[in-house]
Write a protein that holds these residues in place. Structure first.
Motif, short mmCIF file in Angstrom:
data_model
loop_
_atom_site.label_atom_id
_atom_site.label_comp_id
_atom_site.label_asym_id
_atom_site.label_seq_id
_atom_site.Cartn_x
_atom_site.Cartn_y
_atom_site.Cartn_z
N CYS A 64 0.86 -1.18 0.00
CA CYS A 64 0.00 0.00 0.00
C CYS A 64 0.89 1.23 0.00
CB CYS A 64 -0.90 0.00 1.23
SG CYS A 64 -1.86 -1.53 1.44
N LEU A 65 0.74 2.09 -1.00
CA LEU A 65 1.67 3.20 -1.19
C LEU A 65 0.96 4.37 -1.85
CD1 LEU A 65 3.76 2.52 -4.35
CD2 LEU A 65 2.13 0.84 -3.55
N PRO A 66 1.55 5.57 -1.71
CA PRO A 66 0.95 6.71 -2.42
C PRO A 66 1.31 6.69 -3.90
CG PRO A 66 2.80 7.45 -1.06
CD PRO A 66 2.61 5.99 -0.79
N GLN A 67 2.60 6.52 -4.21
CA GLN A 67 3.10 6.58 -5.58
C GLN A 67 4.51 6.03 -5.62
OE1 GLN A 67 2.80 10.79 -6.09
NE2 GLN A 67 4.79 11.19 -5.17
N THR A 68 5.01 5.77 -6.82
CA THR A 68 6.41 5.37 -6.94
C THR A 68 7.24 6.61 -7.27
OG1 THR A 68 6.18 4.79 -9.28
CG2 THR A 68 5.88 3.02 -7.68
N ILE A 69 8.52 6.53 -6.94
CA ILE A 69 9.46 7.62 -7.21
C ILE A 69 10.75 6.99 -7.71
CG2 ILE A 69 8.52 9.20 -5.47
CD1 ILE A 69 10.87 8.35 -3.63
N GLY A 70 11.63 7.84 -8.23
CA GLY A 70 12.98 7.37 -8.54
C GLY A 70 13.19 6.97 -9.97
#
Length: 150
Positions: A64-70
């Motif tokens: 469960c996460l807000p968004q991916t980054i990187g």
């Protein structure tokens, strides 16, 4: 107690798994790098900049996460994790999914025999409500049910 959320199914599927929650952006490459390079079948998160997940097993969990980054390699990292049977049980985004994570989830669905249902647009209330360890059930239509213990 159960609470239901409705999101958009990016990769439809049904699964029940234990929640693993991060409130920070999820760096796919940093999180899976050691697992994919050194054979950790539990996919222990190696992102030292994510205190919610660092050192925790991701394989088989409802991430469960807000968004991916990187890194722009994020999609291929997700696909590779699935091809090595080290993927989360599902990916549940509170925000709209980015194109790289969507590509990785879709490629994993098409090119591997591994299931990784992916739902986005679940909303901030979802991420505020869910805690690691809760039971998550995902339905084909993007319905996500969260069960709290007790």
């Amino acid at each position: 107690m159960k609470k239901t959320f409705k999101g958009r199914p990016v990769v439809p599927g049904r699964v029940t798994a234990e929640a693993l929650v991060t409130h920070a952006g999820f760096n796919t490459l940093a999180s899976f790098q050691k697992s994919l390079m050194f054979g950790d079948k539990n996919a222990t998160c190696s992102d030292q900049n994510n205190p919610d997940l660092n050192g925790k097993q991701m394989a088989g969990k409802a991430l469960c996460l807000p968004q991916t980054i990187g890194s722009t390699t994020g999609g291929m990292v997700l696909y590779t994790a699935a091809s090595m049977h080290r993927q989360p049980a599902c990916l549940l985004f509170s925000k709209p999914i980015d194109s790289l994570a969507a590509a990785g989830a879709i490629l994993a669905d098409v090119w591997t025999d591994q299931s990784m249902p992916t739902v986005d647009n679940l909303g901030e209330e979802f991420l505020d409500y869910v805690n690691s360890g809760m039971k998550i059930t995902v339905e084909e239509d993007g319905t996500v049910t969260v069960e709290s213990q007790g």
